[in-house]
Write an enzyme that holds these catalytic residues in place. Structure first.
Site, short mmCIF file in Angstrom:
data_model
loop_
_atom_site.label_atom_id
_atom_site.label_comp_id
_atom_site.label_asym_id
_atom_site.label_seq_id
_atom_site.Cartn_x
_atom_site.Cartn_y
_atom_site.Cartn_z
N PHE A 67 57.34 -13.01 130.68
CA PHE A 67 56.79 -14.29 130.23
C PHE A 67 57.75 -15.46 130.40
O PHE A 67 58.96 -15.32 130.31
CB PHE A 67 56.40 -14.18 128.74
N ASP A 68 57.12 -16.65 130.64
CA ASP A 68 57.87 -17.90 130.66
C ASP A 68 57.74 -18.64 129.33
O ASP A 68 58.58 -19.46 128.98
CB ASP A 68 57.32 -18.85 131.74
N THR A 69 56.58 -18.40 128.66
CA THR A 69 56.27 -19.16 127.43
C THR A 69 55.89 -18.20 126.32
O THR A 69 55.15 -17.22 126.54
CB THR A 69 55.09 -20.11 127.70
#
Lengths: 306, 306
Positions: B21-23
């Site tokens: 994940f990035d967020t």
């Protein structure tokens, strides 16, 4: 089952309908009056029924008035009705608690979310209660101060064994939070009625069912309802007035409350009027226990049978 | 769909999960803290995620606090979070009204049933409102005086085109009756969230969904809900933060709110923690969109990935 029969103006049909019954149960608002406006020929029609030897019982979901308050409303219209002929939802709740629920002595206090009319009926049945119109519950809360005190029990009465939700024009967060906390701790949840709306001044305002909806949602509980169309109310009426259901007729303006109440109670008949919330096409389209035996435009249409 | 995987203590599983994940979208209460108690290693875990280059968004259904209020709560725990990283349900409602609803100019006032935090967000979006924390609405009603004035419109503002129900510790009959009257006259009904309960001081008190339940029942309307698990909130978050849903993870303690919110939003993953209202067996038994991808005992369990 055949459609509801419209009998206004038909003297023979009205007379033969009236003859089938010894007892008439009347819804009040929308049938006898709307607020402070008495409908035409209501007093005369009630007198005609009394002269024919009929027993009259006035059955109301209005929880804010005691039976004595209600009798006074009749007197203000010059209609002779005694408190004993009135059966309201607060009285129904009081009867249920004192004679059926049998709360243990150490859990015999009731927390009321209500106006003073409910208190009057509870006092008459010698039920201990807190809440209701007590002004100390009419205050804003300070969440960081009050909520921990509710959670710890400091603001709770350990003898509360039941919560009664009625129409309360002074509903607030404190009362909702206390009622929720008592139910979470095991108190029995009762409601005088579950009417979503209160007809008033030509409008539909939040009724007892709406004022109490928050406690039901927060606790995820369904209450025992003591008003129409709950059969708990019919059982209490039958017990008090010793009526023969087959010779009893329910008169009302609401199909989902009054008519259903009578039909599900196995009464001999139901009579709907159009002076309240129901329109003619709704009666003509009604199905099952929502369908009245007969209907007229207004209660005064029965006077023709005199 | 396979069962949720318990990954606490498994450094490799945690690291590989985080790498997907990035967020990260975080629910706050029950995940980061409970009331004024910050859970162990929360600050350190958030720092670790930031050091790995993750974008963090704090998504809360709490309508009583503005984003700035919420950022202050983080600061009080010595966690650096800006108001821009917070997305609350009152802000979500304000965004929806100002950018999506397009109320006509002559019906552009909003009647708020809310605390002041909601007003702050509405002011920031230049939305006209009445109600809210205005003390003139915090008064008892006199039914024979006030209800006819509501019905006639004398107590109503003809420019009201929407009603927003939020958590209001000063809920009363007047506000319920006014909200009901506006909706009956055509106002759009919105709710910041529909949470039945508010976790507070170790207890469960009436939440925004319960405080607003009376208006829903009286009007027989379902509101547009702007909080989790409503996808209206996810759409607003996506629009604001330009997130790649497949590379975004929702972290929460409630299966029916947080986890459902993430799964129904098509996020790449959901992480549940046991520091809030959900117990382990509930996660193990969860089905469909209520089932998280993985779960740990507490958010601080992720710190092992450092």
């Amino acid at each position: 089952m055949s459609a509801s029969k419209y009998i206004a103006g038909d003297k023979e049909a009205i007379s033969s309908f009236i003859d089938k019954f010894d007892t008439f149960l009347f819804d009040c608002d929308g049938v006898l009056w709307s607020g402070d406006h008495l409908f035409e020929n209501v007093a005369e029609t009630l007198t005609m029924l009394r002269n024919k030897g009929k027993k009259l019982v006035f059955v109301t979901n209005n929880s804010t008035k005691s039976r004595a308050d209600y009798a006074k409303k009749f007197t203000s219209f010059d209609i002779p009705v005694t408190a004993e002929e009135v059966f309201g939802s607060s009285y129904s709740a009081a009867i249920y608690i004192s004679r059926i629920l049998n709360l243990p002595a150490e859990k015999s206090t009731v927390f009321l979310v209500s106006e003073s009319g409910t208190e009057t009926e509870f006092t008459a049945e010698s039920i201990k209660f807190i809440g209701g119109s007590d002004p100390s519950y009419r205050r804003p809360i300070d969440p960081p101060i009050d909520l921990p005190k509710i959670q710890s029990g400091e603001l709770l009465d350990p003898t509360v064994g039941a919560v009664v939700l009625a129409l309360d024009f002074n509903i607030n967060y404190l009362k909702m939070a206390l009622a929720t906390a008592y139910v979470q701790r095991g108190a029995v949840l009762l409601a005088t009625n579950s009417d979503p709306t209160l007809p008033y001044a030509g409008g539909l305002f939040p009724g007892a069912g709406s004022v109490g909806a928050g406690v039901l949602k927060a606790t995820r509980k369904e209450p025992v309802v003591l008003g129409k169309p709950s059969q708990a109310m019919m059982d209490a009426i039958e017990g008090k007035f010793k009526l023969d259901r087959g010779r009893t007729c329910m008169v009302g303006d609401r199909l989902d409350t009054d008519v259903r109440f009578g039909n599900e109670g196995g009464l001999g008949g139901t009579l709907a009027v159009l002076t309240g919330v129901t329109e003619r096409h709704e009666i003509e389209e009604a199905e099952g226990t929502m369908r009245p035996s007969v209907f007229v435009d207004k209660l005064g249409d029965l006077l023709i049978a005199e």
